[in-house]
Scaffold this motif. Structure first.
Motif, PDB file in Angstrom:
ATOM      1  N   GLU A 114       0.526  -1.328  -0.101  1.00  0.00           N
ATOM      2  CA  GLU A 114      -0.294  -0.169  -0.019  1.00  0.00           C
ATOM      3  C   GLU A 114       0.591   1.082   0.168  1.00  0.00           C
ATOM      4  O   GLU A 114       0.431   2.205  -1.196  1.00  0.00           O
ATOM      5  CB  GLU A 114      -0.770  -0.285   1.707  1.00  0.00           C
ATOM      6  N   HIS A 115       1.966   0.952   0.876  1.00  0.00           N
ATOM      7  CA  HIS A 115       2.993   2.025   0.329  1.00  0.00           C
ATOM      8  C   HIS A 115       3.764   2.662  -0.320  1.00  0.00           C
ATOM      9  O   HIS A 115       3.445   3.909  -1.324  1.00  0.00           O
ATOM     10  CB  HIS A 115       3.770   2.790   2.455  1.00  0.00           C
ATOM     11  N   GLN A 132       0.921   4.378  -2.753  1.00  0.00           N
ATOM     12  CA  GLN A 132       0.983   5.941  -2.774  1.00  0.00           C
ATOM     13  C   GLN A 132       2.714   6.143  -3.616  1.00  0.00           C
ATOM     14  O   GLN A 132       2.004   7.588  -3.891  1.00  0.00           O
ATOM     15  CB  GLN A 132       0.781   5.782  -0.958  1.00  0.00           C
ATOM     16  N   TRP A 133       3.122   5.366  -2.811  1.00  0.00           N
ATOM     17  CA  TRP A 133       4.532   6.790  -3.169  1.00  0.00           C
ATOM     18  C   TRP A 133       4.365   6.538  -4.873  1.00  0.00           C
ATOM     19  O   TRP A 133       5.477   7.671  -5.804  1.00  0.00           O
ATOM     20  CB  TRP A 133       5.925   5.473  -2.489  1.00  0.00           C
ATOM     21  N   ARG A 186       2.041   7.015  -7.003  1.00  0.00           N
ATOM     22  CA  ARG A 186       1.130   7.955  -6.947  1.00  0.00           C
ATOM     23  C   ARG A 186       1.337   8.910  -7.408  1.00  0.00           C
ATOM     24  O   ARG A 186       1.397   9.827  -7.856  1.00  0.00           O
ATOM     25  CB  ARG A 186      -0.448   7.812  -6.699  1.00  0.00           C
ATOM     26  N   SER A 187       2.364   9.305  -5.920  1.00  0.00           N
ATOM     27  CA  SER A 187       2.829  10.471  -5.247  1.00  0.00           C
ATOM     28  C   SER A 187       3.698  10.927  -6.417  1.00  0.00           C
ATOM     29  O   SER A 187       4.016  12.362  -5.848  1.00  0.00           O
ATOM     30  CB  SER A 187       2.595  10.777  -3.838  1.00  0.00           C
TER      31      SER A 187
END
Length: 167
Positions: free
Chosen positions: A144-145, A148-149, A151-152
């Protein structure tokens, strides 16, 4: 975490080996116990048949001999010999019973030890399941992290095939 899981598996393997040895020992004790029971039954049967013979044949013969010649001294050697044999058979039976009792006690101890090991094994299995669940959770959180990384992230753009390989 991985080391703990490996250690738990090693402990389980050791536990299973000890349990296997206990089962083998219990089986041997059970076999000895059965042999002792058979031997005891044979001795008791032989003893019973001897008493029947002594009761009927010797008693009748002894009574006849004593009543025929009451004034003469009677030799009780045959009766003494028969009593001595019966006494030895009784002692053998008692010895057999004592051995059986010792084997039964050992069997009980082995059963208790096996039960204790089964409880320890259940605890270890539960602990292993908990560790495996923790590993799944940590992996899920990491993924999940990572997503997120990705995507950002504005500087490094990763293709979908590379992204799949990384996860």
């Amino acid at each position: 975490l991985n080391h703990d899981l490996t250690e738990k598996r090693r402990q389980e393997a050791i536990q299973e080996e000890r349990e296997k040895e206990l089962r083998f020992s219990i089986k041997e004790s059970e076999e000895k116990s059965e042999d002792q029971k058979k031997q005891l039954a044979e001795l008791l049967s032989e003893m019973e048949s001897c008493f029947e013979v002594l009761e009927f044949d010797e008693n009748t013969f002894l009574c006849d001999e004593l009543s025929k010649e009451m004034e003469k001294e009677y030799s009780f050697d045959a009766v003494k010999l028969e009593v001595k044999k019966k006494k030895q058979q009784l002692e053998d039976g008692i010895s057999c019973l004592r051995r059986y009792e010792l084997i039964a006690q050992e069997y009980e101890r082995q059963q208790v030890a096996l039960e204790k090991m089964n409880q320890e094994l259940k605890i270890l299995e539960l602990s292993q399941e908990q560790y495996e669940e923790q590993v799944r959770q940590v992996k899920s959180e990491w993924q999940e992290h990572f997503y997120q990384w990705l995507r950002s992230n504005q500087q490094l753009i990763v293709s979908e095939t590379i992204e799949q390989k990384l996860v």
